[in-house]
Scaffold this active site. Structure first.
Site, PDB file in Angstrom:
ATOM      1  N   ASP A 349      33.612  -0.451  72.097  1.00 15.10           N
ATOM      2  CA  ASP A 349      33.896   0.677  70.783  1.00 15.10           C
ATOM      3  C   ASP A 349      35.645   1.381  71.139  1.00 15.10           C
ATOM      4  O   ASP A 349      35.384   2.506  71.666  1.00 15.10           O
ATOM      5  CB  ASP A 349      33.372   1.332  69.856  1.00 15.10           C
ATOM      6  CG  ASP A 349      33.903   2.184  68.243  1.00 15.10           C
ATOM      7  OD1 ASP A 349      34.604   1.237  68.203  1.00 15.10           O
ATOM      8  OD2 ASP A 349      33.872   2.957  68.634  1.00 15.10           O
ATOM      9  N   GLU A 385      37.746  -3.618  72.840  1.00 19.03           N
ATOM     10  CA  GLU A 385      38.371  -3.041  71.270  1.00 19.03           C
ATOM     11  C   GLU A 385      39.837  -3.103  71.366  1.00 19.03           C
ATOM     12  O   GLU A 385      39.492  -1.604  71.719  1.00 19.03           O
ATOM     13  CB  GLU A 385      37.352  -2.521  70.235  1.00 19.03           C
ATOM     14  CG  GLU A 385      38.424  -2.413  68.653  1.00 19.03           C
ATOM     15  CD  GLU A 385      37.649  -1.067  68.194  1.00 19.03           C
ATOM     16  OE1 GLU A 385      37.690  -1.754  66.731  1.00 19.03           O
ATOM     17  OE2 GLU A 385      37.163  -0.396  68.344  1.00 19.03           O
TER      18      GLU A 385
END
Length: 705
Positions: A349, A385
């Site tokens: 993330d 990401e």
């Protein structure tokens, strides 16, 4: 339960490694990093919550440590760390606050939100410059000493190559809470996801890797609980080694190991969505639960005024992954999940944080360099990401070799093209052929682009074609964002409808989006439930929706069965035609050795597409030949695979395509169509005319795969 040793022998020096609580069969070694503490107390708790404090006697290389004979697995513990409370200097030590071991393998109990959790006095006019003397121990989860032993029964990771990988992103709770083949007692847990019928269902779609939303221990945000909701996604990490107990039916981490073992037996890889960019402690006004009270100045990136935090994550704080001990913690965590829990890879993330140094994003940032040289992590899949909220935070295509990346440009360009936006033909052409404009560098392969249409954050596939994304209807704080950033189109009616024509169009659009996903070069990622037309009622932010809104409805019909079958057909096609998975970017250049071009773009009239066609803002139709005889690898020899012809038509009417001629076969045969009315097996002569149905993709071949 927690059981203090009947007779605790005096603490001895122990060792400064490994960090955390390490049971050796007779006792437990405790080691905690803090560069700025003046004293550390180990706190042991019995079943009644009675606390025994023991000062760690040694301090070696900024590690506080000691060994306690007789302390066994099951023992609950925490720390109280002494030092200066000087927020304006970056120090927030407060021994009144019980702190969670960052290396804890298990946590017992849930956090109870209250003002005692804060290092400062909530409501004081001096805010975080004040000092709170109340004890937080009754309200904080306790770390648990564990036994590392587990029988893996010869488990081996599948280690599937990237070019064979098909990812499904899902949620342990969301996938199982309403699943008819999961018992009530196991719904929402790892044991439920490990049910044979569930794994067979996933495997039956052709999925090879399951990417689980965060499993690390995390907090339910205070404002969500006050609104009678809770954190569903899990992006609020409290500990990087422990599993959220909500996902364990028996409360023990071995249940997760059982899940991994069962998935591996089914040929499935397990990927974890991990959050090493921030913690659950939030800004300077957040609680003191672990890192802040252990060594705030080391664990977090602080602003020029060290009272405040750099907030490149949008969550209130940013983990300081430039600090060597923080790098060590992240690397120890990753290795733990691979070596001790047998996972097959990670999705990071806000991964740009991992390469963020004081000067900005750097491909040679500390964590990225550490990962690159690690022999254990070299064997697993690493997915970034590739953005964060900091300056220059958008870094798609800029991660080092060996990494794959979520390609949001694929998502946006493909959505916009099928929605009917003008001028998107050149972009969708790039996405179909592997996004070489981002990834064709430093020996990276097309699989580095993780292609997706939808993910947990945003509309489901069904809602993408059922809501226009511009209306902002009340739905708590989780609603549509009131902009056109979703690139969605409701096909004529907002939300639910009984109009048969609109329902048929929506299903057709879903098939187009799915077909583009699986026919494009790169690694496809499917959001679980999209194959069943799962809806969230137009909600595009289910962060706080651990409810029917976000859970998959397994009774949903009638398109569910048809879409699932279409996904299986797409996966089968991808597996049957190797050129869809080749580790080479298609660029259309002439190969001198083979005398072949690997790709040719054609206008509907059969002529090679010109600049005028590509730049025509109204152009929505194109054909492309993917040549199976082109060079397959770096070895300069002709391939022997069947070729494919893709006809792409985003117009609302059928388009007549002049089919290309060639010397390998007399006709083209349909092997897949997103238009349900066009059946497989239909043939058309080369050089003849073929009507591509409105809003559809047709895949044809000139020979068997």
């Amino acid at each position: 339960m927690s059981t203090l040793p009947t007779q605790t022998a005096p603490i001895t020096e122990g060792r400064p490694f490994p960090r955390g609580a390490c049971f050796d069969g007779e006792g437990t070694n405790f080691a905690l990093f803090s560069a700025h503490a003046t004293r550390v107390e180990l706190c042991l708790f019995d079943d009644d919550g009675k606390e025994t404090r023991i000062e760690l006697p040694e301090y070696t290389d900024e590690i506080w440590h000691g060994y306690l004979p007789g302390v066994r697995p099951g023992q609950w513990y925490g720390y109280r760390v002494h030092g200066p409370y000087e927020p304006e200097q970056g120090h927030r030590f407060n021994p009144n606050k019980l702190l969670i071991d960052p290396y804890a393998r298990e946590l017992a109990g849930e956090l109870t939100w209250c003002d005692e959790l804060y290092g400062y006095t909530v409501g004081h006019p001096d805010k975080d410059l004040s000092f709170d003397e109340r004890d937080s121990a009754p309200f904080v989860p306790k770390a648990v000493v564990v036994d590392e032993a587990y029988d893996w029964e010869g488990d081996e990771r599948p280690m599937l190559p990237w070019d064979e990988t098909i990812i499904m992103e899902t949620h342990v709770r969301g996938y199982t809470m309403k699943h008819p083949d999961v018992s009530d007692a196991l719904r929402g847990t790892c044991a439920g996801l490990a049910s044979p019928a569930v794994l067979e269902q996933i495997r039956g779609l052709g999925i090879t890797a399951v990417e689980l939303l965060p499993m690390h221990a995390y907090l339910d945000d205070r404002h969500l609980l006050e609104a009678d909701r809770r954190n569903y996604w899990g992006y609020n990490t409290l500990g990087f080694f422990a599993i959220k107990r909500r996902y364990l039916s028996n409360g023990h981490r071995d249940e997760f190991r059982d899940l991994v073992k069962a998935m591996h037996k089914s040929g499935l890889e397990v990927l974890l969505d991990v959050v090493y960019n921030h913690t659950a402690e939030g800004s300077e006004l957040g609680p003191t639960l672990s890192f802040r009270g252990i060594d705030n100045l080391s664990y977090y990136r602080l602003a020029e005024d060290p009272r405040f935090y750099i907030n490149d994550t949008g969550t209130g704080n940013t983990l300081n992954v430039s600090h060597p001990r923080v790098i060590q913690m992240v690397m120890d965590s990753l290795r733990y999940w691979v070596s001790d829990m047998h996972v097959d890879g990670f999705r990071f993330d806000l991964a740009t944080i991992l390469g963020r140094e004081p000067t900005g994003f750097d491909q040679r940032g500390g964590i990225l360099d550490a990962v690159a040289q690690d022999p254990l992590l070299a064997s697993v899949k690493m997915i970034a990401e590739p953005w964060d909220c900091g300056p220059g935070g958008y870094q798609v295509g800029h991660f080092p070799p060996g990494w794959a990346e979520w390609n949001d440009r694929f998502r946006d360009d493909v959505r916009a093209f099928w929605k009917g936006d003008e001028g998107k033909l050149p972009d969708v052409g790039k996405r179909l052929t592997g996004s070489a404009d981002f990834f064709d560098k430093r020996g990276r392969r097309p699989w580095a682009s993780v292609n997706f249409i939808t993910a947990h954050d945003g509309f489901t596939l069904h809602d993408l074609v059922s809501y226009d994304g511009k209306h902002n209807e009340a739905n708590g704080e989780d609603n549509r964002d009131g902009s056109d950033n979703n690139h969605s189109w409701n096909c004529g009616v907002e939300g639910d409808t009984d109009d048969a024509g609109i329902l048929a169009l929506r299903e057709r659009q879903m098939r187009n989006l799915l077909a583009t996903l699986f026919l494009s070069k790169g690694t496809p990622m499917l959001l679980a439930g999209d194959e069943r037309a799962q809806t969230q009622g137009g909600n595009n932010n289910t962060y706080g929706q651990d409810s029917d809104i976000a859970w998959i409805d397994w009774q949903r019909d009638p398109t569910a069965g048809r879409l699932s079958e279409f996904v299986r057909e797409l996966v089968a096609l991808r597996k049957a035609f190797p050129l869809l998975r080749r580790g080479r970017f298609l660029d259309g250049r002439y190969e001198q050795e083979t005398g072949i071009r690997d790709l040719v773009w054609l206008a509907p009239d059969g002529q090679e597409a010109t600049e005028a066609h590509w730049t025509d803002p109204g152009a929505r139709s194109i054909a492309v030949i993917m040549e199976g005889r082109a060079q397959q690898s770096g070895v300069r020899r002709q391939g022997s695979d069947a070729s494919l012809l893709l006809l792409v038509n985003a117009w609302s009417e059928g388009v007549a395509f002049r089919l290309p001629e060639g010397d390998s076969a007399a006709s083209w045969s349909v092997v897949l169509s997103s238009a349900p009315e066009l059946e497989k097996g239909v043939t058309a002569e080369k050089g003849g005319e073929f009507i591509c149905p409105p809003r559809s993709i047709v895949v044809m071949t000139n020979g068997l795969p």
